[in-house]
Write a protein that holds these residues in place. Sequence first.
Motif, PDB file in Angstrom:
ATOM      1  N   VAL A  26      27.588  59.313 -60.026  1.00  0.00           N
ATOM      2  CA  VAL A  26      28.317  60.590 -60.021  1.00  0.00           C
ATOM      3  C   VAL A  26      27.747  61.481 -61.120  1.00  0.00           C
ATOM      4  O   VAL A  26      27.851  61.169 -62.305  1.00  0.00           O
ATOM      5  N   LEU A  27      27.135  62.585 -60.727  1.00  0.00           N
ATOM      6  CA  LEU A  27      26.496  63.468 -61.701  1.00  0.00           C
ATOM      7  C   LEU A  27      27.456  64.538 -62.197  1.00  0.00           C
ATOM      8  O   LEU A  27      28.256  65.078 -61.436  1.00  0.00           O
ATOM      9  N   ARG A  28      27.348  64.835 -63.482  1.00  0.00           N
ATOM     10  CA  ARG A  28      28.144  65.876 -64.113  1.00  0.00           C
ATOM     11  C   ARG A  28      27.304  67.145 -64.263  1.00  0.00           C
ATOM     12  O   ARG A  28      26.175  67.208 -63.791  1.00  0.00           O
ATOM     13  N   LYS A  29      27.882  68.164 -64.913  1.00  0.00           N
ATOM     14  CA  LYS A  29      27.179  69.445 -65.064  1.00  0.00           C
ATOM     15  C   LYS A  29      26.474  69.574 -66.413  1.00  0.00           C
ATOM     16  O   LYS A  29      25.874  70.605 -66.693  1.00  0.00           O
ATOM     17  N   VAL A  30      26.549  68.533 -67.225  1.00  0.00           N
ATOM     18  CA  VAL A  30      25.974  68.574 -68.572  1.00  0.00           C
ATOM     19  C   VAL A  30      24.751  67.669 -68.628  1.00  0.00           C
ATOM     20  O   VAL A  30      24.733  66.594 -68.031  1.00  0.00           O
ATOM     21  N   ARG A  31      23.730  68.111 -69.349  1.00  0.00           N
ATOM     22  CA  ARG A  31      22.503  67.321 -69.490  1.00  0.00           C
ATOM     23  C   ARG A  31      22.498  66.579 -70.839  1.00  0.00           C
ATOM     24  O   ARG A  31      22.979  67.112 -71.839  1.00  0.00           O
ATOM     25  N   PRO A  32      21.946  65.370 -70.866  1.00  0.00           N
ATOM     26  CA  PRO A  32      21.738  64.703 -72.161  1.00  0.00           C
ATOM     27  C   PRO A  32      20.863  65.561 -73.063  1.00  0.00           C
ATOM     28  O   PRO A  32      20.066  66.375 -72.585  1.00  0.00           O
ATOM     29  N   ILE A  33      20.983  65.385 -74.357  1.00  0.00           N
ATOM     30  CA  ILE A  33      20.278  66.244 -75.302  1.00  0.00           C
ATOM     31  C   ILE A  33      18.768  66.222 -75.100  1.00  0.00           C
ATOM     32  O   ILE A  33      18.107  67.254 -75.115  1.00  0.00           O
ATOM     33  N   SER A  34      18.214  65.046 -74.887  1.00  0.00           N
ATOM     34  CA  SER A  34      16.744  64.942 -74.864  1.00  0.00           C
ATOM     35  C   SER A  34      16.163  64.800 -73.457  1.00  0.00           C
ATOM     36  O   SER A  34      14.985  64.490 -73.321  1.00  0.00           O
ATOM     37  N   GLU A  35      16.957  65.054 -72.416  1.00  0.00           N
ATOM     38  CA  GLU A  35      16.461  64.909 -71.046  1.00  0.00           C
ATOM     39  C   GLU A  35      16.838  66.114 -70.199  1.00  0.00           C
ATOM     40  O   GLU A  35      17.804  66.808 -70.486  1.00  0.00           O
ATOM     41  N   GLU A  36      16.075  66.335 -69.131  1.00  0.00           N
ATOM     42  CA  GLU A  36      16.334  67.474 -68.250  1.00  0.00           C
ATOM     43  C   GLU A  36      17.272  67.129 -67.101  1.00  0.00           C
ATOM     44  O   GLU A  36      17.799  68.006 -66.441  1.00  0.00           O
ATOM     45  N   ARG A 142      37.272  66.354 -74.230  1.00  0.00           N
ATOM     46  CA  ARG A 142      36.918  67.774 -74.206  1.00  0.00           C
ATOM     47  C   ARG A 142      35.780  68.106 -75.173  1.00  0.00           C
ATOM     48  O   ARG A 142      34.991  69.015 -74.935  1.00  0.00           O
ATOM     49  N   SER A 143      35.686  67.351 -76.264  1.00  0.00           N
ATOM     50  CA  SER A 143      34.712  67.685 -77.302  1.00  0.00           C
ATOM     51  C   SER A 143      33.280  67.308 -76.952  1.00  0.00           C
ATOM     52  O   SER A 143      32.342  68.018 -77.327  1.00  0.00           O
ATOM     53  N   MET A 144      33.109  66.190 -76.244  1.00  0.00           N
ATOM     54  CA  MET A 144      31.753  65.692 -76.043  1.00  0.00           C
ATOM     55  C   MET A 144      30.848  66.664 -75.280  1.00  0.00           C
ATOM     56  O   MET A 144      29.712  66.912 -75.718  1.00  0.00           O
ATOM     57  N   PRO A 145      31.296  67.262 -74.176  1.00  0.00           N
ATOM     58  CA  PRO A 145      30.435  68.246 -73.508  1.00  0.00           C
ATOM     59  C   PRO A 145      30.140  69.456 -74.389  1.00  0.00           C
ATOM     60  O   PRO A 145      29.058  70.038 -74.300  1.00  0.00           O
ATOM     61  N   VAL A 146      31.095  69.830 -75.232  1.00  0.00           N
ATOM     62  CA  VAL A 146      30.868  70.938 -76.166  1.00  0.00           C
ATOM     63  C   VAL A 146      29.716  70.595 -77.106  1.00  0.00           C
ATOM     64  O   VAL A 146      28.803  71.405 -77.321  1.00  0.00           O
ATOM     65  N   LEU A 147      29.752  69.395 -77.642  1.00  0.00           N
ATOM     66  CA  LEU A 147      28.683  68.975 -78.561  1.00  0.00           C
ATOM     67  C   LEU A 147      27.324  68.940 -77.867  1.00  0.00           C
ATOM     68  O   LEU A 147      26.312  69.368 -78.434  1.00  0.00           O
ATOM     69  N   LEU A 148      27.297  68.447 -76.629  1.00  0.00           N
ATOM     70  CA  LEU A 148      26.029  68.394 -75.897  1.00  0.00           C
ATOM     71  C   LEU A 148      25.508  69.799 -75.603  1.00  0.00           C
ATOM     72  O   LEU A 148      24.311  70.084 -75.779  1.00  0.00           O
ATOM     73  N   ASN A 151      24.076  71.490 -78.604  1.00  0.00           N
ATOM     74  CA  ASN A 151      22.762  70.951 -78.949  1.00  0.00           C
ATOM     75  C   ASN A 151      21.681  71.309 -77.928  1.00  0.00           C
ATOM     76  O   ASN A 151      20.500  71.076 -78.187  1.00  0.00           O
ATOM     77  N   ARG A 152      22.084  71.878 -76.799  1.00  0.00           N
ATOM     78  CA  ARG A 152      21.119  72.338 -75.796  1.00  0.00           C
ATOM     79  C   ARG A 152      21.111  73.860 -75.693  1.00  0.00           C
ATOM     80  O   ARG A 152      20.751  74.426 -74.668  1.00  0.00           O
ATOM     81  N   LYS A 153      21.530  74.524 -76.777  1.00  0.00           N
ATOM     82  CA  LYS A 153      21.498  75.989 -76.853  1.00  0.00           C
ATOM     83  C   LYS A 153      22.273  76.652 -75.712  1.00  0.00           C
ATOM     84  O   LYS A 153      21.847  77.655 -75.145  1.00  0.00           O
TER      85      LYS A 153
END
Length: 204
Positions: A26-36, A142-148, A151-153
């Motif tokens: 199940v894919l989300r709308k947020v990307r990991p910091i170091s991956e596309e 709620r915080s984790m996607p904000v942090l990601l 970090n991805r501008k």
Amino acid sequence: MAKKTVTTDISKTIEFVLEVDKLKGVLRKVRPISEERYENTAEHSWQIALFAMSMARTVELKVDVTRVVGMLLVHDLGEIDAGDKFVFAQDGWEERKAAELKALERICGLAPKTTSDFLLGLWKEFDAGASDEARFAMAIDRSMPVLLNLNRKGGSWRENGVTYERVVERVRPEIESGCPELWEYLKPQLEAGRRKGFFATPAS
């Protein structure tokens, strides 16, 4: 407990844990910091569980961390059937809640009844947001996607046209209620992100 019953319950537990393997797809709308690529929901659940354990110790919060972690590992299982819903969507949340509960009942129903009842109880506690543990779990979620995204501008905020105002409106109440120290940390980070153009421009 009779040996036959134990064997049956182990079989049901394994059936359940193999079913939740689908969460990895199940894919989300947020990307990991170091991956596309986009993160999957299983990765999100693992990360916020670890985040909760760490943050509770950092701010010396008096909560049952084991229960918090349980909620965070269970709260998105419904996405196996219902898929991921973008947190900044404006409507459809009541229908979404009903779909996720139905999915939880199916998925957890594969496990032995005592396990199923326990997991459903955790999901309902998280959803109600009435306990200190549930509020803290929501703040972490709620915080984790904000942090990601920070970090991805801007990440998915810019990709999906989400304004600074919408982000604050959506995440502030639950983060501030469940972990005020975390909101005090994030608030200036978000303000700095606005100055750097991490958000969509509000419609005039």
